[in-house]
Design a protein around this motif. Structure first.
Motif, mmCIF file in Angstrom:
data_model
loop_
_atom_site.group_PDB
_atom_site.id
_atom_site.type_symbol
_atom_site.label_atom_id
_atom_site.label_comp_id
_atom_site.label_asym_id
_atom_site.label_seq_id
_atom_site.Cartn_x
_atom_site.Cartn_y
_atom_site.Cartn_z
ATOM 1 N N SER B 254 4.694 1.572 -12.090
ATOM 2 C CA SER B 254 4.045 2.708 -12.758
ATOM 3 C C SER B 254 3.423 3.651 -11.744
ATOM 4 O O SER B 254 3.478 4.880 -11.889
ATOM 5 N N GLN B 255 2.830 3.078 -10.713
ATOM 6 C CA GLN B 255 2.231 3.942 -9.683
ATOM 7 C C GLN B 255 3.299 4.751 -8.958
ATOM 8 O O GLN B 255 3.107 5.935 -8.659
ATOM 9 N N LEU B 256 4.436 4.115 -8.677
ATOM 10 C CA LEU B 256 5.499 4.828 -7.960
ATOM 11 C C LEU B 256 6.068 5.956 -8.821
ATOM 12 O O LEU B 256 6.320 7.057 -8.343
ATOM 13 N N ILE B 257 6.252 5.659 -10.107
ATOM 14 C CA ILE B 257 6.795 6.689 -11.001
ATOM 15 C C ILE B 257 5.816 7.869 -11.130
ATOM 16 O O ILE B 257 6.216 9.028 -11.165
ATOM 17 N N LEU B 258 4.536 7.557 -11.180
ATOM 18 C CA LEU B 258 3.528 8.621 -11.319
ATOM 19 C C LEU B 258 3.118 9.206 -9.969
ATOM 20 O O LEU B 258 2.145 9.973 -9.884
ATOM 21 N N GLU B 259 3.855 8.829 -8.940
ATOM 22 C CA GLU B 259 3.622 9.353 -7.587
ATOM 23 C C GLU B 259 2.197 9.080 -7.107
ATOM 24 O O GLU B 259 1.431 9.981 -6.778
ATOM 25 N N LEU B 260 1.859 7.801 -7.109
ATOM 26 C CA LEU B 260 0.602 7.294 -6.550
ATOM 27 C C LEU B 260 -0.647 7.991 -7.112
ATOM 28 O O LEU B 260 -1.377 8.672 -6.393
ATOM 29 N N PRO B 261 -0.885 7.794 -8.389
ATOM 30 C CA PRO B 261 -2.030 8.479 -9.014
ATOM 31 C C PRO B 261 -3.387 8.000 -8.499
ATOM 32 O O PRO B 261 -4.358 8.752 -8.517
ATOM 33 N N LEU B 262 -3.453 6.745 -8.037
ATOM 34 C CA LEU B 262 -4.751 6.255 -7.557
ATOM 35 C C LEU B 262 -5.190 7.029 -6.323
ATOM 36 O O LEU B 262 -6.351 7.395 -6.178
ATOM 37 N N GLN B 263 -4.219 7.280 -5.447
ATOM 38 C CA GLN B 263 -4.554 8.058 -4.247
ATOM 39 C C GLN B 263 -5.069 9.435 -4.631
ATOM 40 O O GLN B 263 -6.039 9.934 -4.077
#
Lengths: 267, 279
Positions: B254-263
């Motif tokens: 999910s993070q990869l698909i959303l292009e690292l949203p946590l960062q």
């Protein structure tokens, strides 16, 4: 439920580059893409759903059924977003594969060649999207965009503005080939005015044609020093009403004549 | 909309030396994959025009033109600073934005301070829509790094329910799209916050990320032959293939698909340096 495919970009570019060589293939009644592509992977899947299978009415050479085909294409691809609908890969697949039969009937290249038309120009224009203007020229894209640009989903007849847009060649050209027609508010206001004054603007044969052209010309001129997009609807209607009076007085000597063109084929 | 210096029938601020006054705008464009946010700040040094706006007979206009998607719109702005959101589904590639001051009413005796001497002692008749000032045209590229035909935002919808009180958000995965359902209060807050860049990353990490994780988990749990059942499944599958994702962890995928949203979320809040963080 079936989804649209799209050509891979490099394949679509290859097809554009080879239009001249492929003219005989465009005269074929059978879809030839898979055979031409050979073992190459030419398709990509998309999430664009075809909500109802497209069964477009074929042109018989005289009647093209643009209004009903436009409504069908839009209804079937109504989940398409404008960014998706600007993608040339999607429309190239639809014209070359999914709607091949319709395309053959609507723009029969062999007959166009016999009539002395330039087949490369027609194929580039109707089977591909190569310029910004192509979206209202590509054989299938234009049907979707005609409706997208004019439909009112909350109306009792969501397509009534589309029907006006496609009712006369001059209306379609006046709106889609002029800068002011790009703005939804101006476009709908213009169509609304034509509907309100349909006796003068739509049903008067040659006289109506001249009036529509004059109204479009006046709007274009007004857009030279004003921002038409920011003119409120009531002010726009007043402006058009004044211009109609001018156009009517100037066209007083003209007798209504039957339309020369019954179907829209922009360009 | 490109405006070249031209012969307007009235003196226009920003048009050559018509008026010794300026009208400038700065534009900042951001996106959260779902919307573009256009933040504008304008400066108009003409007191005549500012007073027309105060009187309500002229407006600040943001004019957006995207030839690729045939999107063209004039938006009345609330003031000299404003923010406008436009769906990422509506514009693509090159977009032009120009700012105007436009007459909203008839102004039968229009004159402007500091007009060129050529206009001395002359009053003009202005009609609604007449351009009184324009800025330089700003351009930005609305191409997003992902393919519109595979846009992930097109498969996630946030909806509100009629349920009052403290209720957890729900994710529904039995339709064509991933539906995130919020209770009434949460949905109201979501609608208020979604246009604010300061809160945007919070929404993505707090709402979209967990919903997508649940969707990925459900996707893996399905028998292979059912993985193209819904549109969200097909888009997910395409994105996983395209990004060459090898892990099966819903959190990582999910993070990869959303292009690292946590960062992005960490970057969007200022954290004092040198302090340790405890969870």
């Amino acid at each position: 439920m079936q989804c649209c495919s799209a050509f891979r970009k490099e394949f679509e570019q290859l097809l554009v580059a080879d239009i001249g060589k492929n003219i005989p293939l465009y005269c074929s009644d059978d879809c030839w893409i898979q055979q031409w592509a050979g073992q190459n992977v030419v398709l990509m899947s998309t999430p664009v759903e075809i909500l109802n299978p497209l069964e477009l009415r074929f042109s018989d050479g005289k009647t093209h059924f643009d209004v009903e085909n436009a409504m069908q294409v839009f209804s079937s691809l109504r989940k398409l977003t404008p960014t998706q609908a600007a993608d040339e890969r999607l429309w190239a697949w639809l014209t070359h594969v999914y709607c091949w039969g319709y395309m053959r009937s609507r723009w029969p290249i062999d007959l166009k060649v016999k009539a002395g038309n330039d087949p490369v120009k027609i194929i580039r224009e109707r089977y591909f999207v190569t310029t910004r203007r192509s979206l209202t020229r590509n054989g299938i894209a234009r049907l979707w965009w005609y409706v997208w640009l004019t439909h009112r989903p909350d109306d009792s007849d969501p397509f009534r503005y589309t029907k006006v847009l496609l009712s006369k060649l001059d209306v379609t050209q006046s709106l889609l080939e002029r800068s002011f027609g790009k703005c939804r508010e101006v476009r709908m206001s213009f169509l609304d005015f034509l509907m309100t004054h349909q006796d003068e603007c739509l049903n008067g044969g040659n006289r109506s044609r001249i009036i529509v052209r004059q109204l479009a010309k006046a709007l274009n001129f007004r857009g030279g020093f004003g921002l038409l997009d920011a003119v409120r609807a009531d002010a726009m209607q007043s402006f058009l009403a004044k211009q109609l009076d001018v156009a009517l007085s100037e066209s007083d000597g003209l007798e209504p004549q039957a339309d020369e063109v019954g179907e829209v084929d922009v360009g | 909309m490109r405006i070249n210096t031209r012969a307007f029938p009235i003196p226009v601020v920003g048009n050559g030396d018509d008026v010794n006054a300026g009208f400038q705008a700065t534009l900042d464009v951001e996106d959260d994959k779902i919307d573009f946010f256009l933040t504008v700040e304008m400066v108009c040094s003409s007191a005549s025009l500012r007073s027309l706006i105060d009187e309500g007979v002229a407006s600040y206009i943001m004019h957006i033109d995207c030839p690729t998607t045939m999107f063209r719109r004039a938006i009345r702005l609330a003031g000299m600073r404003d923010r406008v959101s436009i769906s990422t589904q509506d514009i693509d590639k090159a977009v032009e934005v120009t700012f105007f001051i436009v007459a909203d009413s008839e102004l039968p005796h229009y004159a402007i301070d500091a007009a060129n001497a050529d206009f001395d002692g002359v009053a003009f008749s202005v009609t609604p829509g007449d351009i009184l000032a324009y800025s330089e045209t700003h351009r930005f590229d609305a191409s997003l790094p992902f393919d519109a035909l595979k846009n992930i935002s097109a498969i996630i919808n946030v909806v509100g329910s009629n349920e009052e009180g403290r209720r957890p958000a729900q994710v529904m995965l039995t339709g064509e799209k991933v539906i995130i359902r919020l209770c009434k209060d949460d949905f109201r807050n979501y609608m208020l916050m979604r246009g604010d860049p300061a809160h945007r990353q919070l929404i993505v990490t707090a709402l979209v990320l967990p919903a997508l994780m649940e969707a990925v988990h459900t996707f893996w749990a399905k028998p292979e032959e059912e993985r193209d059942m819904y549109r969200w499944c097909r888009v997910l599958s395409q994105r996983i293939d395209e990004l060459g994702i090898e892990t099966r962890s819903p959190f990582e995928i999910s993070q990869l698909i959303l292009e690292l949203p946590l960062q992005r979320a960490f970057r969007s809040v200022s954290v004092p340096t040198g302090e340790s963080a405890e969870v």
